[in-house]
Design a protein around this motif. Sequence first.
Motif, PDB file in Angstrom:
ATOM      1  N   ARG A  24       0.839  -1.203   0.000  1.00  0.00           N
ATOM      2  CA  ARG A  24       0.000   0.000   0.000  1.00  0.00           C
ATOM      3  C   ARG A  24       0.871   1.249   0.000  1.00  0.00           C
ATOM      4  O   ARG A  24       0.646   2.182  -0.776  1.00  0.00           O
ATOM      5  CB  ARG A  24      -0.934   0.019   1.209  1.00  0.00           C
ATOM      6  N   LYS A  25       1.898   1.284   0.842  1.00  0.00           N
ATOM      7  CA  LYS A  25       2.803   2.431   0.894  1.00  0.00           C
ATOM      8  C   LYS A  25       3.487   2.641  -0.456  1.00  0.00           C
ATOM      9  O   LYS A  25       3.636   3.766  -0.917  1.00  0.00           O
ATOM     10  CB  LYS A  25       3.868   2.236   1.974  1.00  0.00           C
ATOM     11  N   TYR A  26       3.936   1.561  -1.062  1.00  0.00           N
ATOM     12  CA  TYR A  26       4.602   1.639  -2.368  1.00  0.00           C
ATOM     13  C   TYR A  26       3.680   2.304  -3.385  1.00  0.00           C
ATOM     14  O   TYR A  26       4.055   3.263  -4.055  1.00  0.00           O
ATOM     15  CB  TYR A  26       5.000   0.238  -2.822  1.00  0.00           C
ATOM     16  N   VAL A  27       2.469   1.790  -3.500  1.00  0.00           N
ATOM     17  CA  VAL A  27       1.524   2.295  -4.490  1.00  0.00           C
ATOM     18  C   VAL A  27       1.139   3.744  -4.185  1.00  0.00           C
ATOM     19  O   VAL A  27       1.110   4.597  -5.078  1.00  0.00           O
ATOM     20  CB  VAL A  27       0.280   1.385  -4.562  1.00  0.00           C
ATOM     21  N   GLU A  28       0.870   4.060  -2.926  1.00  0.00           N
ATOM     22  CA  GLU A  28       0.513   5.426  -2.560  1.00  0.00           C
ATOM     23  C   GLU A  28       1.683   6.380  -2.779  1.00  0.00           C
ATOM     24  O   GLU A  28       1.477   7.547  -3.121  1.00  0.00           O
ATOM     25  CB  GLU A  28       0.017   5.485  -1.122  1.00  0.00           C
ATOM     26  N   GLY A  29       2.898   5.889  -2.609  1.00  0.00           N
ATOM     27  CA  GLY A  29       4.081   6.702  -2.861  1.00  0.00           C
ATOM     28  C   GLY A  29       4.194   7.127  -4.313  1.00  0.00           C
ATOM     29  O   GLY A  29       4.840   8.118  -4.632  1.00  0.00           O
ATOM     30  N   LEU A  30       3.552   6.364  -5.195  1.00  0.00           N
ATOM     31  CA  LEU A  30       3.528   6.697  -6.619  1.00  0.00           C
ATOM     32  C   LEU A  30       2.250   7.442  -7.010  1.00  0.00           C
ATOM     33  O   LEU A  30       2.026   7.736  -8.169  1.00  0.00           O
ATOM     34  CB  LEU A  30       3.651   5.421  -7.464  1.00  0.00           C
ATOM     35  N   GLY A  31       1.407   7.734  -6.005  1.00  0.00           N
ATOM     36  CA  GLY A  31       0.186   8.483  -6.268  1.00  0.00           C
ATOM     37  C   GLY A  31      -1.034   7.637  -6.546  1.00  0.00           C
ATOM     38  O   GLY A  31      -2.067   8.152  -6.965  1.00  0.00           O
ATOM     39  N   GLY A  32      -0.931   6.326  -6.310  1.00  0.00           N
ATOM     40  CA  GLY A  32      -2.058   5.440  -6.576  1.00  0.00           C
ATOM     41  C   GLY A  32      -2.774   4.998  -5.315  1.00  0.00           C
ATOM     42  O   GLY A  32      -2.482   5.477  -4.214  1.00  0.00           O
ATOM     43  N   GLU A  33      -3.702   4.101  -5.471  1.00  0.00           N
ATOM     44  CA  GLU A  33      -4.476   3.517  -4.367  1.00  0.00           C
ATOM     45  C   GLU A  33      -4.454   2.006  -4.496  1.00  0.00           C
ATOM     46  O   GLU A  33      -4.426   1.476  -5.604  1.00  0.00           O
ATOM     47  CB  GLU A  33      -5.943   3.939  -4.428  1.00  0.00           C
ATOM     48  N   VAL A  34      -4.508   1.326  -3.365  1.00  0.00           N
ATOM     49  CA  VAL A  34      -4.614  -0.128  -3.357  1.00  0.00           C
ATOM     50  C   VAL A  34      -6.046  -0.497  -3.022  1.00  0.00           C
ATOM     51  O   VAL A  34      -6.650   0.076  -2.113  1.00  0.00           O
ATOM     52  CB  VAL A  34      -3.649  -0.761  -2.327  1.00  0.00           C
ATOM     53  N   GLU A  35      -6.574  -1.440  -3.758  1.00  0.00           N
ATOM     54  CA  GLU A  35      -7.900  -1.967  -3.491  1.00  0.00           C
ATOM     55  C   GLU A  35      -7.760  -3.473  -3.355  1.00  0.00           C
ATOM     56  O   GLU A  35      -7.191  -4.128  -4.225  1.00  0.00           O
ATOM     57  CB  GLU A  35      -8.836  -1.621  -4.640  1.00  0.00           C
ATOM     58  N   VAL A  36      -8.263  -4.022  -2.266  1.00  0.00           N
ATOM     59  CA  VAL A  36      -8.200  -5.458  -2.036  1.00  0.00           C
ATOM     60  C   VAL A  36      -9.579  -6.037  -2.330  1.00  0.00           C
ATOM     61  O   VAL A  36     -10.575  -5.597  -1.762  1.00  0.00           O
ATOM     62  CB  VAL A  36      -7.779  -5.789  -0.587  1.00  0.00           C
ATOM     63  N   VAL A  37      -9.607  -7.001  -3.240  1.00  0.00           N
ATOM     64  CA  VAL A  37     -10.863  -7.613  -3.650  1.00  0.00           C
ATOM     65  C   VAL A  37     -10.782  -9.109  -3.392  1.00  0.00           C
ATOM     66  O   VAL A  37      -9.830  -9.770  -3.799  1.00  0.00           O
ATOM     67  CB  VAL A  37     -11.138  -7.349  -5.152  1.00  0.00           C
ATOM     68  N   ALA A  38     -11.792  -9.637  -2.704  1.00  0.00           N
ATOM     69  CA  ALA A  38     -11.900 -11.076  -2.481  1.00  0.00           C
ATOM     70  C   ALA A  38     -12.895 -11.620  -3.511  1.00  0.00           C
ATOM     71  O   ALA A  38     -13.987 -11.086  -3.667  1.00  0.00           O
ATOM     72  CB  ALA A  38     -12.390 -11.359  -1.070  1.00  0.00           C
TER      73      ALA A  38
END
Length: 76
Positions: free
Chosen positions: A52-66
């Motif tokens: 999550r930190k990696y993706v947010e550091g690039l300006g994105g968002e993480v979404e977890v889908v089951a």
Amino acid sequence: MRSVERAYRLAELREAKQLNQTELGDRIGIGQRTVSKIEHGEIERSRLETIRKYVEGLGGEVEVVARFGDEAFTIA
């Protein structure tokens, strides 16, 4: 193989932001070695919070889908 392709895409996104691994690591509070591991496909062994930190550091968002067959639930 898919995890390696995805990890390579993360590296491409980082490079497009003109950041090296050390700069991104400093920005998000993780070491360059951890950034490298993520970008070499070791995502399954990484903590979700780190990704999550990696993706947010690039300006994105993480979404977890089951996914359960045809059903999908966003859980984070």
